[in-house]
Design a protein around this motif. Structure first.
Motif, PDB file in Angstrom:
ATOM      1  N   PRO A 126       0.854  -1.213   0.060  1.00  0.00           N
ATOM      2  CA  PRO A 126       0.063  -0.046   0.132  1.00  0.00           C
ATOM      3  C   PRO A 126       0.891   1.225  -0.038  1.00  0.00           C
ATOM      4  N   ASP A 127       0.267   2.228  -0.495  1.00  0.00           N
ATOM      5  CA  ASP A 127       0.900   3.662  -0.409  1.00  0.00           C
ATOM      6  C   ASP A 127       1.557   4.032   0.883  1.00  0.00           C
ATOM      7  N   LYS A 128       0.453   3.861   1.767  1.00  0.00           N
ATOM      8  CA  LYS A 128       0.769   4.606   3.282  1.00  0.00           C
ATOM      9  C   LYS A 128       2.261   3.873   3.555  1.00  0.00           C
TER      10      LYS A 128
ATOM     11  N   VAL B  56       5.345   4.904   1.566  1.00  0.00           N
ATOM     12  CA  VAL B  56       5.641   6.152   1.898  1.00  0.00           C
ATOM     13  C   VAL B  56       6.635   6.240   3.162  1.00  0.00           C
TER      14      VAL B  56
ATOM     15  N   THR C 267       3.378  15.661  -5.131  1.00  0.00           N
ATOM     16  CA  THR C 267       2.653  15.087  -6.118  1.00  0.00           C
ATOM     17  C   THR C 267       2.154  16.024  -7.251  1.00  0.00           C
TER      18      THR C 267
ATOM     19  N   LYS D 176       1.665  16.085  -0.543  1.00  0.00           N
ATOM     20  CA  LYS D 176       0.720  15.097  -0.108  1.00  0.00           C
ATOM     21  C   LYS D 176       1.513  13.853   0.568  1.00  0.00           C
ATOM     22  N   ALA D 177       0.691  13.647   2.073  1.00  0.00           N
ATOM     23  CA  ALA D 177       1.392  12.661   2.868  1.00  0.00           C
ATOM     24  C   ALA D 177       0.376  11.561   3.168  1.00  0.00           C
ATOM     25  N   PRO D 178       0.473  10.394   2.492  1.00  0.00           N
ATOM     26  CA  PRO D 178      -0.650   9.253   2.931  1.00  0.00           C
ATOM     27  C   PRO D 178      -0.665   9.001   4.431  1.00  0.00           C
ATOM     28  N   ILE D 179       0.440   9.319   5.043  1.00  0.00           N
ATOM     29  CA  ILE D 179       0.655   8.826   6.442  1.00  0.00           C
ATOM     30  C   ILE D 179       0.396  10.182   7.510  1.00  0.00           C
TER      31      ILE D 179
END
Length: 489
Positions: free
Chosen positions: A364-366, A369, A391, A401-404
């Protein structure tokens, strides 16, 4: 017959030793003395003969030859009666009471293999001497002594005798029906050792598919076989068995899968995991095992290449940051961190590329990253950190942008001693005001605190914060400027 006897008499009387004959003397004592001299003279014959010379029997054929064996065996029963000297019939009663025993072996064969350093004092000494190598076969034992081995025992009797510790041959059970009856009797006897012994016999004499099919309806025997295979380490046979019987409980499959932890050799572990792929797991578990096998294959390739680069000194990164441990058998997250640390810029087509690992194992992206950020921050590669969190939309505009969440980004960067300028950039991106103020105050990002109070138009908090900055600093001047502008407005 008389001609053969005449030839034998001529042979013995022509020897340099005086041969023993029954009609030389009638006196018993003289005959015994002559017999003793004849036997003792054999020592000189043996000593004088060279090892390469052939030994001959009574008939003149070489001892041990095929023709000698056939003639000696064929004439054993007839020559003994016809060859008996008539003087024996005329002699004393004591000789009449001791008839000559028929034999199919020559006297010379008894001394074949005799050590040249030894000697015989008498005929009785020669026959009882343990140093003599007798080539004659042993006499057949009574049939009663072979009952434990070759008796025609039924399966039930065989199992009972095995329970009592008797040695029983199972080879006589040749048909499949007899073997299955034997197995059922062993199970009915409730003796684990007997059951295991019968299963070993069946494992050796039956094809796997037949054995697996019959064990499907014999759960007790099946459990015994599984335990035996585990104890003996026959993992391949056990994997075939587990793949065939899909009704095994999941705990048994998982227990077998955990056996890979006991395999130290990486190649053997890889082969073992490959065999586990076919076990009747659920679809999700099968996918995990497939990923485990694929990951180990990747690790083997990466480890071999990186070890070569490290030893050759061709990589500046390996020289500056030597590897602390091997990548083999590491978890997926650890492998991804390793890849982001040493192979971050590699193309996606390379096995060691982080993007390749992300795509292959559907990370997963999270998670990606979070791991990549930790690896690049450890190397203080702040440009890579910025690119990772930037992004671009379809119109070409870029944004962070930070998925976490940026609050976790700030924590990771601070843990890796990021400069205040880098920290402030990401603290500003924290959306929650209270969290942003807490982080800015905790990590002394004064500009962020001042700007946040300014946006909130909180003059009281801004005045209070003025006492926390150094006098004469740029931060104090900035606060004074904001306060003065507020008064004017």
């Amino acid at each position: 017959m008389s001609r053969v006897r005449a030839d034998e008499e001529e042979y013995w009387h022509s020897s340099k030793f005086r041969a023993f004959t029954f009609d030389d003397e009638d006196d018993e004592l003289s005959q015994l003395k002559e017999s003793k001299r004849a036997v003792n003279s054999l020592r000189d014959i043996v000593d004088d003969d060279d090892d390469d010379l052939e030994r001959v029997s009574w008939s003149g054929e070489p001892v041990g030859s095929i023709s000698w064996s056939i003639k000696e065996t064929a004439s054993g029963s007839t020559s003994s009666l016809d060859g008996r000297d008539s003087s024996l019939q005329k002699g004393s009663s004591s000789y009449a009471a001791l008839p000559k025993q028929p034999s199919s072996y020559s006297l010379s064969s008894l001394f074949k293999g005799r050590n040249k350093l030894s000697s015989f004092q008498s005929l009785s000494d020669a026959l009882t001497d343990t140093g003599v190598k007798n080539y004659a076969p042993e006499l057949r034992r009574p049939k009663a002594e072979y009952k434990d081995y070759s008796g025609d025992w039924s399966p039930k009797d065989t199992v009972r005798r095995m329970q009592r510790g008797k040695v029983c041959s199972l080879e006589r059970f040749r048909s499949l029906q007899d073997k299955l009856v034997l197995l059922d009797e062993a199970v009915a006897g409730h003796d684990g050792n007997v059951i295991t012994a019968v299963l070993i016999f069946l494992k050796r004499t039956l094809r796997r598919e037949i054995l697996f099919r019959e064990l499907e309806v014999r759960q007790v025997a099946l459990c015994h076989l599984i335990h035996f295979l585990r104890e003996m380490g026959e993992q391949k046979f056990l994997l075939d068995l587990l793949r065939t019987h899909c009704f095994f409980p999941l705990s048994l499959q998982l227990s077998q899968y955990r056996e890979h932890l006991n395999i130290q050799d990486v190649e053997k572990r890889r082969e073992f995991l490959k065999g586990c792929i076919g076990l009747p797991f659920s679809a999700e578990d099968t996918s995990h095992i497939q990923d485990h096998y694929t990951l180990l294959e990747r690790q083997i390739i990466i480890e071999a290449n990186d070890r070569h680069l490290e030893m050759a000194g061709q990589s500046e990164l390996f020289r500056k940051y030597p590897r602390k441990a091997s990548i083999l058998n590491m978890p997926l997250v650890t492998t991804l961190f390793y890849s982001c640390f040493y192979h971050y810029t590699e193309a996606e087509g390379m096995f060691s590329s982080p993007t390749n690992l992300k795509k292959t194992f559907k990370i997963p992206d999270k998670q990606y990253v979070l791991t990549a950020l930790a690896a690049r921050a450890k190397l203080r590669a702040w440009g890579d950190v910025d690119a990772l969190l930037t992004t671009k939309n379809w119109l070409g505009y870029t944004k962070k942008k930070a998925p976490i969440g940026f609050h976790r980004v700030v924590e990771i960067l601070q843990r890796n001693n990021a400069p205040v300028q880098v920290l402030q950039e990401y603290v500003r991106l924290v959306e929650d005001v209270e969290t942003r103020l807490n982080l800015a105050t905790k990590y002394k990002c004064h500009d962020v605190v001042i700007e946040t109070y300014r946006d909130l138009k909180d003059r009281i908090q801004l005045t209070a914060y003025k006492g926390k900055v150094e006098r004469g600093s740029a931060e104090e001047e900035k606060i004074n400027s904001i306060l003065s502008n507020t008064v004017r407005n």
